[in-house]
Design an enzyme around this catalytic site. Sequence first.
Site, PDB file in Angstrom:
ATOM      1  N   TYR A 124       0.804  -1.278  -0.012  1.00  6.62           N
ATOM      2  CA  TYR A 124       0.064  -0.004   0.084  1.00  6.62           C
ATOM      3  C   TYR A 124       0.861   1.224   0.070  1.00  6.62           C
ATOM      4  CZ  TYR A 124      -3.799   3.398   1.335  1.00  6.62           C
ATOM      5  OH  TYR A 124      -4.621   4.299   1.159  1.00  6.62           O
ATOM      6  N   LYS A 128       1.601   3.918  -3.398  1.00  5.48           N
ATOM      7  CA  LYS A 128       1.510   5.323  -2.878  1.00  5.48           C
ATOM      8  C   LYS A 128       2.627   6.246  -3.266  1.00  5.48           C
ATOM      9  CE  LYS A 128      -2.741   5.327  -1.680  1.00  5.48           C
ATOM     10  NZ  LYS A 128      -3.807   5.944  -2.340  1.00  5.48           N
ATOM     11  N   LEU A 151      -8.155   8.130   8.167  1.00  6.27           N
ATOM     12  CA  LEU A 151      -9.331   9.045   7.743  1.00  6.27           C
ATOM     13  C   LEU A 151     -10.468   8.720   8.522  1.00  6.27           C
ATOM     14  CD1 LEU A 151      -8.838   9.218   3.779  1.00  6.27           C
ATOM     15  CD2 LEU A 151      -8.204  11.294   5.576  1.00  6.27           C
TER      16      LEU A 151
END
Length: 242
Positions: A124, A128, A151
């Site tokens: 991941y 990114k 988030l």
Amino acid sequence: MQFARNALVAGGTGLVGTELLTLLGEENRYARITSLVRREMVAAGRVENRVVSFDHLDRSELLKVDDAYCCLGTTSRAAGSDNAFRKVDFDYVLAYARAAQRAGAVRFLLVSSMGANARSRFLYTRVKGEVEAAVSALGFPVVGIARPSFLVGHRAKARSGEKAAVVLSHAVTPFMVGPLRRFRPIEARTVAAGLIHLAFNGREGVSVLSSEQIASAVQSVLVDEEGAPHDSAQPNNFKQLN
């Protein structure tokens, strides 16, 4: 105020993207706001939807744009496989950036992730980091990258275990001080506001904001808007990349 810019958004149906479109709809510095979507759907307020195939963005000709916002993102679990995850978070993001550049975009604003690193051993954060580097190499005059931590906000479809994680994060947030502050959860709306802040305040080149810097930048804008004195001697919230 005279309208000066046109905005383009990819990923407007996600957690940050939904909040971003809401804020852009209230932003009078944009004359046109276009959201790229996969299928026909009701547009909100001033936002205009345009149906595109993200698999064929290289063939798409977009209307003239000044600021391109990218909130595209998924996970391996949600996408179904590691390859499907990479297709969304790398291939689609890069194709979108190129299409926006062809349409004249001067600024590219990207939602990435805390820990993004092209050399990371975790898929991941590695992807990114790779897409950050790829977008930055395209030559946009201004690239603004937000690297939020966990988030929080309302998702149309909550991810597995996310509700429990949100409850836990709120419980431990008061204890996350000092070096741990950067791991504090952040509201999706705050991240969206941080992207707009980057669009209008980012310096030439590539700028990266951590969660803490996003929150600080947005808070400074709120303070200024309320007419409170602003300390110009405070350090700039942007981390410049060479």
